[in-house]
Design a protein around this motif. Structure first.
Motif, mmCIF file in Angstrom:
data_model
loop_
_atom_site.group_PDB
_atom_site.id
_atom_site.type_symbol
_atom_site.label_atom_id
_atom_site.label_comp_id
_atom_site.label_asym_id
_atom_site.label_seq_id
_atom_site.Cartn_x
_atom_site.Cartn_y
_atom_site.Cartn_z
ATOM 1 N N GLN A 203 -76.078 -17.740 -49.414
ATOM 2 C CA GLN A 203 -75.859 -18.191 -50.790
ATOM 3 C C GLN A 203 -77.000 -17.634 -51.613
ATOM 4 O O GLN A 203 -78.173 -17.799 -51.271
ATOM 5 C CB GLN A 203 -75.819 -19.723 -50.859
ATOM 6 C CG GLN A 203 -74.641 -20.350 -50.120
ATOM 7 C CD GLN A 203 -74.745 -21.861 -50.057
ATOM 8 O OE1 GLN A 203 -75.648 -22.401 -49.414
ATOM 9 N NE2 GLN A 203 -73.829 -22.558 -50.709
ATOM 10 N N GLU A 241 -70.684 -16.681 -48.293
ATOM 11 C CA GLU A 241 -70.257 -18.035 -48.650
ATOM 12 C C GLU A 241 -68.734 -18.123 -48.699
ATOM 13 O O GLU A 241 -68.145 -19.133 -48.283
ATOM 14 C CB GLU A 241 -70.856 -18.445 -49.994
ATOM 15 C CG GLU A 241 -70.530 -19.869 -50.400
ATOM 16 C CD GLU A 241 -71.189 -20.263 -51.709
ATOM 17 O OE1 GLU A 241 -71.209 -21.474 -52.018
ATOM 18 O OE2 GLU A 241 -71.690 -19.369 -52.437
ATOM 19 N N LYS A 245 -66.481 -20.762 -46.560
ATOM 20 C CA LYS A 245 -65.539 -21.723 -47.141
ATOM 21 C C LYS A 245 -64.187 -21.651 -46.435
ATOM 22 O O LYS A 245 -63.543 -22.685 -46.192
ATOM 23 C CB LYS A 245 -65.384 -21.474 -48.638
ATOM 24 C CG LYS A 245 -66.607 -21.902 -49.442
ATOM 25 C CD LYS A 245 -66.410 -21.691 -50.938
ATOM 26 C CE LYS A 245 -67.600 -22.263 -51.713
ATOM 27 N NZ LYS A 245 -67.464 -22.105 -53.175
ATOM 28 N N ASN A 254 -64.129 -29.932 -46.370
ATOM 29 C CA ASN A 254 -64.470 -29.463 -47.705
ATOM 30 C C ASN A 254 -65.889 -28.902 -47.658
ATOM 31 O O ASN A 254 -66.849 -29.622 -47.323
ATOM 32 C CB ASN A 254 -64.376 -30.601 -48.715
ATOM 33 C CG ASN A 254 -64.737 -30.161 -50.127
ATOM 34 O OD1 ASN A 254 -65.901 -29.957 -50.451
ATOM 35 N ND2 ASN A 254 -63.722 -30.011 -50.961
ATOM 36 N N PHE A 255 -66.043 -27.639 -47.971
ATOM 37 C CA PHE A 255 -67.340 -26.972 -47.835
ATOM 38 C C PHE A 255 -68.407 -27.645 -48.688
ATOM 39 O O PHE A 255 -69.506 -27.959 -48.213
ATOM 40 C CB PHE A 255 -67.214 -25.495 -48.203
ATOM 41 C CG PHE A 255 -68.511 -24.733 -48.140
ATOM 42 C CD1 PHE A 255 -68.991 -24.266 -46.927
ATOM 43 C CD2 PHE A 255 -69.257 -24.492 -49.284
ATOM 44 C CE1 PHE A 255 -70.184 -23.570 -46.851
ATOM 45 C CE2 PHE A 255 -70.452 -23.793 -49.217
ATOM 46 C CZ PHE A 255 -70.918 -23.332 -47.998
ATOM 47 N N ASP A 256 -68.102 -27.874 -49.959
ATOM 48 C CA ASP A 256 -69.105 -28.421 -50.870
ATOM 49 C C ASP A 256 -69.534 -29.824 -50.455
ATOM 50 O O ASP A 256 -70.731 -30.156 -50.461
ATOM 51 C CB ASP A 256 -68.563 -28.432 -52.300
ATOM 52 C CG ASP A 256 -68.389 -27.032 -52.864
ATOM 53 O OD1 ASP A 256 -69.096 -26.113 -52.411
ATOM 54 O OD2 ASP A 256 -67.533 -26.860 -53.751
ATOM 55 N N LYS A 257 -68.580 -30.669 -50.083
ATOM 56 C CA LYS A 257 -68.914 -32.039 -49.691
ATOM 57 C C LYS A 257 -69.692 -32.060 -48.369
ATOM 58 O O LYS A 257 -70.651 -32.821 -48.211
ATOM 59 C CB LYS A 257 -67.644 -32.872 -49.563
ATOM 60 C CG LYS A 257 -66.965 -33.200 -50.894
ATOM 61 C CD LYS A 257 -65.743 -34.070 -50.686
ATOM 62 C CE LYS A 257 -65.077 -34.422 -52.024
ATOM 63 N NZ LYS A 257 -63.858 -35.258 -51.834
ATOM 64 N N THR A 259 -71.599 -29.625 -47.014
ATOM 65 C CA THR A 259 -72.957 -29.092 -47.155
ATOM 66 C C THR A 259 -73.836 -30.014 -47.980
ATOM 67 O O THR A 259 -75.046 -30.110 -47.733
ATOM 68 C CB THR A 259 -72.928 -27.683 -47.780
ATOM 69 O OG1 THR A 259 -72.229 -27.726 -49.041
ATOM 70 C CG2 THR A 259 -72.213 -26.703 -46.858
ATOM 71 N N ALA A 260 -73.252 -30.732 -48.951
ATOM 72 C CA ALA A 260 -74.030 -31.707 -49.717
ATOM 73 C C ALA A 260 -74.498 -32.830 -48.810
ATOM 74 O O ALA A 260 -75.645 -33.306 -48.902
ATOM 75 C CB ALA A 260 -73.201 -32.258 -50.871
#
Length: 538
Positions: A203, A241, A245, A254-257, A259-260
């Motif tokens: 990223q 990235e 995904k 879900n990638f964003d959730k 990794t968060a």
């Protein structure tokens, strides 16, 4: 120390179209734009073919540096030789396949992978794929992405940087990248955990560089120190990235959730995929060289100044411009070694030499993982207990004079005292790195000295232009050089204003002189993760 303000000002005007002398105090004899610019121009010329280790580019570089140090009358740093042999293994990997479940990733476009082992064929079939957050094993910090999961024989996928980047977690020094965020730590830890493969998700923001840097830095021949017995995975590398995904979506995540969540607490999850990898590699045992010259003082206590001479070589597939000249990275720093030797030489003439010696060390294979400095620290010509400090130069300032100077890794050593005093002479101030998330303190050769306990200083060009004219020039040159890091456009520019680099070199000159004439020993500050070798004479 005598100065030649009028001659220096004239040379600055001729070499960099300057209309005024370098702001601040007079420059020391030997620091001038004409000679410094010629050193940079020569080292980054096409003739040196990108200065890749173990090539004709290295041969020319070694000859040039040796010639310059002999010209200045410096003593060889390795007995009767200026050169230290560094045994390397060169591995050129040719990946033909990487599949992650149903995903087939294309080399360079979706992924860049290599075999770190000196083997001709690497074949992985149907290995489980696991997401391990940031790939960090740090129980003392209360963080272990590998806790409760066995990754032996598996392929691990992990995020770049460390949790502090995303959350400001002070265990990881907030936004400032720690060593746990570096790719070399992540690959080493994955190997220690028994993973057969390790993939970092690229990223741009947390990596601090675009995908093109990964392509250019990892897509060719990679080097390692020959004979190392440290654990290594069967393969390691990077995926984009976008590819990550798709991999997560394939697993119903879900990638964003995900990794968060991984940034808030250690996290390991199966990606419900099997990995298969095929790599053929050309393996060659070879050698490269570190170069060192010394100005002997009254004792064997020594201040070392470092800069890496190597770059990325050539890429024949780039028809328009196949040479990675590496002018900023790091012909500017290597040229700085020669210029500092010129400027400090006068201190060591006659019968009243300073108390301490000064060594100028140009190391190989920095671009391959700080290998030359790592080898030197393992096999030092000057005992580490007699090494007063390391001052490192990597990519000097070609954007014009500034009111400030950046210290990378602020607060780690007492060397900032001498640095602040030297800057005050020029009417300048010391400021912290404004991009600590890039992990600069762990990305250049001083880090190997720091790990061995030698106080190490690493600076960068400032960001506050000296005046309005410099601000205009700076904006223009930054725009022109945007994206040139580890790319073919990192070439010498005839209209570079080198006064910024020269004023920074004057600061280094003054710091070195202060250390060489002192009997005090620099120290690590409380809270730094390093300590000085016990055998140091303090």
């Amino acid at each position: 120390m005598k100065t030649r303000l009028s001659l220096i000002a004239m040379s600055l005007m001729l070499a960099s179209n300057a209309i005024a002398a370098v702001p601040g105090d007079d420059l020391s004899d030997g620091l001038n734009a004409k000679s410094y610019g010629q050193f940079v121009k020569t080292l980054s010329s096409d003739e040196f073919a990108g200065r890749l280790p173990a090539t004709q580019g290295e041969t020319k570089t070694l000859a040039y540096l040796t010639e310059q140090f002999k010209r200045l009358g410096l003593k060889p740093g390795f007995g009767d030789s200026y050169l230290q042999s560094v045994p390397l293994v060169a591995i050129t990997s040719h990946p033909s396949a990487l599949t992650l479940g149903k995903l087939k990733l294309a080399y360079l476009h979706d992924m860049v992978i290599n075999s770190p082992k000196a083997v001709a064929d690497t074949q992985i079939n149907n290995a489980d794929v696991v997401f391990v957050g940031y790939g960090i094993h740090a129980p003392k910090l209360g963080w272990d992405d590998y806790k409760g999961i066995d990754v032996k024989g598996k392929v691990v996928v992990m995020l770049v940087n460390d949790p502090g980047y995303a959350t400001g977690d002070q265990r990881f020094d907030g936004k400032a990248m720690t060593y746990y965020g570096r790719w070399d730590y992540k690959f080493d830890e994955a190997a220690r955990q028994g993973a057969v493969g390790a993939l970092i998700i690229h990223q741009t923001a947390p990596a601090s560089y675009p995908w093109s840097v990964v392509e250019n830095s990892w897509g060719g021949t990679r080097y390692g120190l020959a004979g190392e017995d440290t654990p290594k995975s069967e393969f390691s590398g990077w995926i984009t990235e976008a590819a990550a995904k798709k991999l997560f979506a394939q697993a119903g995540l879900n990638f964003d959730k995900t990794t968060a969540a991984a940034a808030k607490a250690p996290l390991a999850k199966s990606l419900k995929a099997k990995a298969s990898v095929t790599i053929q590699s050309d393996v060659k045992n070879t050698e490269s060289h570190n170069v060192m010259a010394v100005l002997p003082g009254q004792t064997d206590e020594t201040v070392i100044v470092t800069a890496h001479w190597d770059h990325l070589g050539t890429d024949p597939s780039h028809k328009d411009d196949p040479i990675y000249n590496g002018a900023m990275d790091n012909a500017t720093g290597t040229a700085g070694l020669i210029s500092l030797a010129q400027s400090l030489k006068g201190l060591y003439e006659g019968d009243h030499k300073p108390h301490r010696s000064v060594a100028f060390l140009s190391v190989t294979a920095e671009e391959q993982g700080l290998l030359g400095s790592k080898y030197y620290v393992q096999h030092p010509a000057i005992p580490l207990g007699k090494t007063v400090a390391d001052l490192n130069m990597d990519s000097l300032n070609v954007f014009g004079p500034t009111k400030d100077m950046v210290v990378v890794g602020q607060g780690k050593t007492s060397l900032e005292t001498q640095l602040t005093a030297a800057l005050k002479k020029q009417g300048r101030v010391l400021v912290p790195n404004n991009r600590p998330e890039a992990g600069g303190y762990y990305r250049s050769d001083h880090f190997n000295f720091a790990k061995a306990g030698v106080p190490a200083l690493y600076t960068g060009g400032g960001s506050q232009p000296w005046d309005a004219d410099i601000a205009k020039y700076r904006a223009m040159m930054q725009k022109r050089l945007k994206g040139c890091y580890h790319n073919a456009c990192d070439e010498y520019q005839d209209d570079w204003d080198l006064r910024g680099a020269l004023s920074d070199l004057q600061v280094y000159h003054d710091v070195i002189e202060a250390l060489a004439t002192s009997r005090d020993w620099p120290s690590w500050q409380p809270g730094a993760e390093f300590s000085r070798p016990a055998q140091a004479t303090e």
